[in-house]
Design an enzyme around this catalytic site. Structure first.
Site, mmCIF file in Angstrom:
data_model
loop_
_atom_site.group_PDB
_atom_site.id
_atom_site.type_symbol
_atom_site.label_atom_id
_atom_site.label_comp_id
_atom_site.label_asym_id
_atom_site.label_seq_id
_atom_site.Cartn_x
_atom_site.Cartn_y
_atom_site.Cartn_z
ATOM 1 N N SER A 98 -6.287 8.058 9.678
ATOM 2 C CA SER A 98 -6.847 6.728 9.477
ATOM 3 C C SER A 98 -8.362 6.807 9.269
ATOM 4 O O SER A 98 -8.819 7.459 8.328
ATOM 5 C CB SER A 98 -6.442 5.847 10.666
ATOM 6 O OG SER A 98 -6.745 4.500 10.436
ATOM 7 N N HIS A 123 -3.759 5.758 5.511
ATOM 8 C CA HIS A 123 -2.933 4.552 5.423
ATOM 9 C C HIS A 123 -3.847 3.347 5.237
ATOM 10 O O HIS A 123 -5.065 3.468 5.280
ATOM 11 C CB HIS A 123 -2.011 4.382 6.637
ATOM 12 C CG HIS A 123 -2.715 4.173 7.940
ATOM 13 N ND1 HIS A 123 -2.040 4.050 9.126
ATOM 14 C CD2 HIS A 123 -4.030 4.044 8.263
ATOM 15 C CE1 HIS A 123 -2.907 3.871 10.113
ATOM 16 N NE2 HIS A 123 -4.119 3.859 9.611
#
Length: 195
Positions: A98, A123
């Site tokens: 992330s 993501h």
């Protein structure tokens, strides 16, 4: 329990005890070994500014083993990395997920690395909200704006088209170190030296 090792160093004035992170900072090494929140970001930004003041020509190494975290806190680190004069090399140890992956990719071109068994996960931004419908709509629009900004930066830093980044970050996308290199998130996989 948060145990921080201490190291003893011999100097011409005797012994000196350091916590391990202070000792690493002397060698221009900063560790991101947790989630990214405001406190962590403020600490990393302060260390980068300190190291720039110490020597604006010498590289800084940012070691990353992070599950990610706050977008705004991560952007504070990102903006500082781009603002300061020294190149910031990034090294993934373990996992850069992330916002951790975003910061890994934000390192100076040619100086973004990962250890062979580390992983990278990208993501789209996550967000939870509650409240009145109008407020939830405002927050949803904000998350979409942040997703577009993060995808644009990732596209520029990786060399991938924006559309591919948008598609590939729609869900959790795990990569080995070698796959992250092929994708353009890092520049090289550091092999363990042989003895």
């Amino acid at each position: 329990m948060n145990l921080i090792p201490t190291v003893i160093e011999q100097t011409n004035r005797g012994e000196r005890a350091y916590d391990i992170y202070s000792r690493l900072l002397k060698d221009r090494i900063i560790m991101l070994g947790s989630g990214v929140d405001d406190n962590v970001a403020n600490s990393i930004v302060a260390q980068m500014l300190f190291l720039q003041a110490e020597d604006p020509e010498k590289d800084i190494s940012l070691y990353i083993n992070s599950p990610g975290g706050s977008i705004t806190a991560g952007m504070a680190i990102y903006d500082t990395m781009q603002f300061i004069k020294p190149d910031v090399s990034t090294i993934c140890i373990g996992m850069a997920a992330s916002m951790g992956a975003f910061l890994l990719t934000a390192g100076a071109k040619g100086k973004r690395m990962a250890l062979p068994n580390s992983e990278v996960m990208i993501h789209q931004p996550l967000g939870g909200m509650q409240g009145q419908a109008a407020d939830m709509e405002i927050h949803a629009r904000r998350i979409i704006q942040m997703r577009e900004k993060l995808n644009q930066i990732m596209a520029e830093r990786s060399g991938q088209p924006y559309e591919r980044i948008a598609r590939d970050t729609d869900r959790d996308n795990f990569m080995t170190a070698e796959q992250a290199k092929e994708y353009g998130l890092i520049d090289k996989v550091i092999e363990t030296p042989t003895k």
